[in-house]
Design a protein around this motif. Structure first.
Motif, short mmCIF file in Angstrom:
data_model
loop_
_atom_site.label_atom_id
_atom_site.label_comp_id
_atom_site.label_asym_id
_atom_site.label_seq_id
_atom_site.Cartn_x
_atom_site.Cartn_y
_atom_site.Cartn_z
N GLN A 1 6.33 1.04 4.04
CA GLN A 1 5.43 0.86 2.91
C GLN A 1 4.40 -0.23 3.20
O GLN A 1 3.22 -0.08 2.87
CB GLN A 1 6.23 0.49 1.67
CG GLN A 1 7.09 1.64 1.21
CD GLN A 1 8.03 1.23 0.11
OE1 GLN A 1 8.18 0.06 -0.17
NE2 GLN A 1 8.66 2.20 -0.50
N PHE B 1 3.20 -1.21 6.10
CA PHE B 1 2.21 -0.72 7.06
C PHE B 1 1.23 0.24 6.42
O PHE B 1 0.02 0.17 6.62
CB PHE B 1 2.88 -0.04 8.23
CG PHE B 1 3.24 -1.00 9.30
CD1 PHE B 1 2.29 -1.83 9.85
CD2 PHE B 1 4.54 -1.11 9.75
CE1 PHE B 1 2.61 -2.73 10.82
CE2 PHE B 1 4.87 -2.00 10.73
CZ PHE B 1 3.91 -2.83 11.26
N ILE B 2 1.78 1.18 5.64
CA ILE B 2 0.91 2.18 5.02
C ILE B 2 -0.09 1.50 4.11
O ILE B 2 -1.27 1.84 4.09
CB ILE B 2 1.78 3.20 4.25
CG1 ILE B 2 2.49 4.09 5.24
CG2 ILE B 2 0.92 4.01 3.32
CD1 ILE B 2 3.52 4.97 4.59
N ILE C 1 -2.73 -0.38 6.38
CA ILE C 1 -3.62 0.54 7.09
C ILE C 1 -4.48 1.32 6.11
O ILE C 1 -5.67 1.51 6.32
CB ILE C 1 -2.81 1.48 7.98
CG1 ILE C 1 -2.25 0.70 9.14
CG2 ILE C 1 -3.68 2.61 8.49
CD1 ILE C 1 -1.41 1.52 10.05
#
Lengths: 289, 359
Positions: free
Chosen positions: A222, A224-225, A228
């Motif tokens: 979560q 990272f998403i 990014i």
């Protein structure tokens, strides 16, 4: 009416959790272009420090999670930067792999020290009644913390000398060096601050999740998403991505199960990245920070 | 120039065939010398080696950073388990497991490559995908989650998965020794196919994409399609490993999607050597034996058995920091260096030839 309020609060709570777990990563990635796979384990370490300090050393709960946890994890981050990350600047893939190694080593190390069991502290504040429903006061507190974190990071980056130096050293390290700033130290400090915020996240979330050596995996995807999906601008990107993903995940969760909500989060993120490979702030709000 | 290329490709293919033959030799030699239990253990490691080679192909040869190889492994395994439990022919279940994993890889690849995600983002997206799979599977513990006759079982996994049987006698599951030959044979076959592929025109185009994507695109290659095909093939091979593992253990649980497995695959490839296919196989088997030895707990630090994750993590960090090329290429370069020192007169032709060969 009550129900609408509850749904709204739940959504805000989900968004704030994403902000809290992603902000440390966003700083490290956004400023240094270093992807720290051990981010989840930094959060885990923060959680452990918070719980251990409260339970075993008898430190006040708030001091444990708000001061000791970020401090210790921040120092640990500085150590990691000196020993590992510093040698790999500019080699993004190698950094990913090395921090993944670090992540495994931290899971292994904590398992050896504390054992593979769940420990926890209870959340303060109890429940708050809204009409016929009750929500956890601690969750409301976390929403405020998330807002404070975003505003705080924004303020430091924009309006303080340290923030200016950090942004300058990241954009053009040689120019910064020519002006008498040591980029090496700025990198070290930035990584330390990112790590400290991860530790804070661990401390803040420990009362809700409990701590276990493998808990990092629950956060890392979560985080990272969100980072990014947010794109280049640290604060605005994280805030926007967390808002989008958090509300979608929560709305889907209301009509199905939490796990389907998590999966929906991923699918939305995949679609966002398919349409906007540079993240939300790569396309919109380009001048934000 | 063209003839030189031809020769190079031909020599590469011969080398692959020769390596495969050696593999066949090792297969029979090990079958003849090892004890039953060791064979049983080796079978599992060989299946994991198939996972290692799938990542070696995607990452080492295709240059695609995949942090979620376990996603395809798990998909293949679950597909096999569910189909076989629903009275599907086990061979057909194996085939469908491979197809499902490959198909999912193609779908995921479409989003990533046609969205033109960069390296690092790709790593993160694949990592997230496998984590979501693990979470989804972990949540299917209730009796509501069934596929035909099979219960998904959540974190408890699916027990008593039927073992592979020969197509000639579907009612007779294979014996462990036969499964050993199936696993080893599959590994050699996969190696042969992927090895020949790296020396085909497609493989060369994929290598061009790995070395310089923009240049390959300007020459006229469809970079996205090449990456998609590479990724889908790698996903299918990982699915094969997963399906074989479900059959071998007669069991599968959500750890098949786990981060640790994805990390292990990366470590095998790095230790074995990025860019080779044989290295990761050897790296996988060697590290599995190391883990086995550590888990026996004779080696202790301060009275506590050394945690496997700790060891793997330290190995990964050390490799990246100290031996980034991997052991196999480093040893090869070291030997070549010594060789050239010993024979200073004939060093010129040997160096580029060695660099060009990817066994």
């Amino acid at each position: 009416m009550d129900r609408t309020a509850i749904v709204l609060i739940e959504m805000l709570s989900s968004i704030s959790t994403l902000v809290i777990i992603a902000i440390g990563l966003a700083i490290i990635f956004g400023m240094m272009r270093v992807i720290n796979i051990a981010h989840g384990e930094f959060i885990m370490l923060g959680g452990y420090i918070g719980v251990i300090a409260t339970q075993r050393w008898g430190v006040n709960f708030w001091i444990s999670i708000l001061v000791i946890a970020p401090l210790v994890v921040g120092l640990f981050g500085v150590l990691v930067e000196r020993l590992v990350i510093r040698r790999l600047y500019g080699r993004m893939v190698d950094t990913l792999l090395a921090t993944w190694g670090l992540s495994l080593a931290m899971i292994g190390g904590v398992t050896m020290i504390f054992g593979n069991t769940i420990e926890g502290v209870s959340a303060p504040f109890g429940g708050v009644r809204i009409g016929a429903f009750s929500v956890s006061g601690y969750r409301l507190f976390l929403i405020l913390v998330a807002v404070a974190l975003l505003l705080g990071v924004l303020a430091v980056l924009r309006y303080t000398k340290a923030g200016l130096i950090a942004r300058g050293a990241m954009q053009n390290p040689r120019m910064a060096a020519a002006l008498g700033i040591d980029p090496d130290r700025v990198y070290m400090a930035t990584f330390g601050v990112g790590a400290a915020l991860s530790g804070l996240a661990g401390g803040l979330l420990a009362p809700l999740t409990g701590v276990i050596p493998t808990m990092g995996a629950a956060f890392i995807a979560q985080a990272f998403i969100t980072v990014i999906g947010g794109g280049a601008a640290i604060v605005t990107g994280t805030g926007l991505a967390a808002t989008l993903f958090g509300s979608v995940a929560k709305l889907v969760e209301f009509v199905s199960t939490p796990v389907i909500g998590d999966a929906a989060l991923l699918f939305v993120a995949l679609f966002v990245l398919r349409l906007l490979p540079q993240g939300i702030t790569g396309r919109f709000f380009r001048r934000a920070s | 120039m063209e003839r030189l290329m031809e020769n190079d490709a031909l020599r590469g293919r011969l080398l692959v065939a020769l390596t495969a033959l050696i593999g066949v030799g090792v297969m029979f030699w090990a079958a003849a010398t090892l004890e039953f239990f060791q064979i049983f253990q080796l079978t599992e490691f060989l299946i994991l080696a198939i996972l290692a080679i799938s990542l070696a192909f995607i990452w080492g040869h295709g240059g695609i950073l995949c942090f979620g190889q376990a996603a395809f492994f798990g998909l293949g395994g679950y597909a096999y388990a569910l189909l076989a439990l629903n009275d599907f022919d086990t061979g057909g279940a194996l085939f469908l497991g491979v197809a499902i994993a490959g198909g999912f890889a193609a779908l995921l690849g479409y989003f990533m490559f046609y969205g033109r995600l960069s390296d690092v983002y790709m790593g993160v997206v694949t990592l997230s995908v496998t984590l979501i799979f693990q979470k989804l599977m972990n949540s299917t513990a209730g009796s509501a989650y069934t596929v035909g006759k099979a219960r998904l079982g959540g974190f408890n996994g699916i027990p008593s998965v039927p073992t592979l049987s020969s197509p000639a006698e579907p009612a007779m599951p294979l014996m462990p020794e036969q499964l050993y030959f199936v696993a080893f044979g599959a590994l050699i076959l996969v190696y042969l196919l992927l090895g020949l592929m790296t020396h085909s025109s497609f493989g060369r185009a994929a290598a061009a994409v790995r070395e310089n994507e923009t240049r390959a695109e300007l020459i006229g290659y469809d970079v996205r399609r090449i990456k998609l095909v590479t990724f889908a093939i790698g996903g299918a091979v990982a699915g094969l490993a997963g399906a074989l593992m479900a059959s071998q253990r007669a069991f599968i649980d959500p750890n098949a999607f786990g981060l640790v497995l994805s990390a292990q695959a990366l470590i095998w490839v790095i230790v074995g050597g990025l860019g080779t296919l044989v290295g990761p196989i050897l790296g996988c088997i060697a590290l599995q034996y190391l883990s086995l030895w550590l888990s026996e707990g004779q080696f202790r630090v301060m009275g506590a058995a050394l945690d496997n994750n700790l060891v793997l993590g330290v190995i990964l960090m050390t490799m990246v920091l100290a031996v980034p090329k991997g052991l196999a290429p480093t040893i090869r370069d070291g030997v070549l260096w010594l060789w050239r020192r010993a024979r200073p007169s004939s060093d010129a032709p040997s160096a580029p030839a060695a660099a060009g060969e990817r066994a």
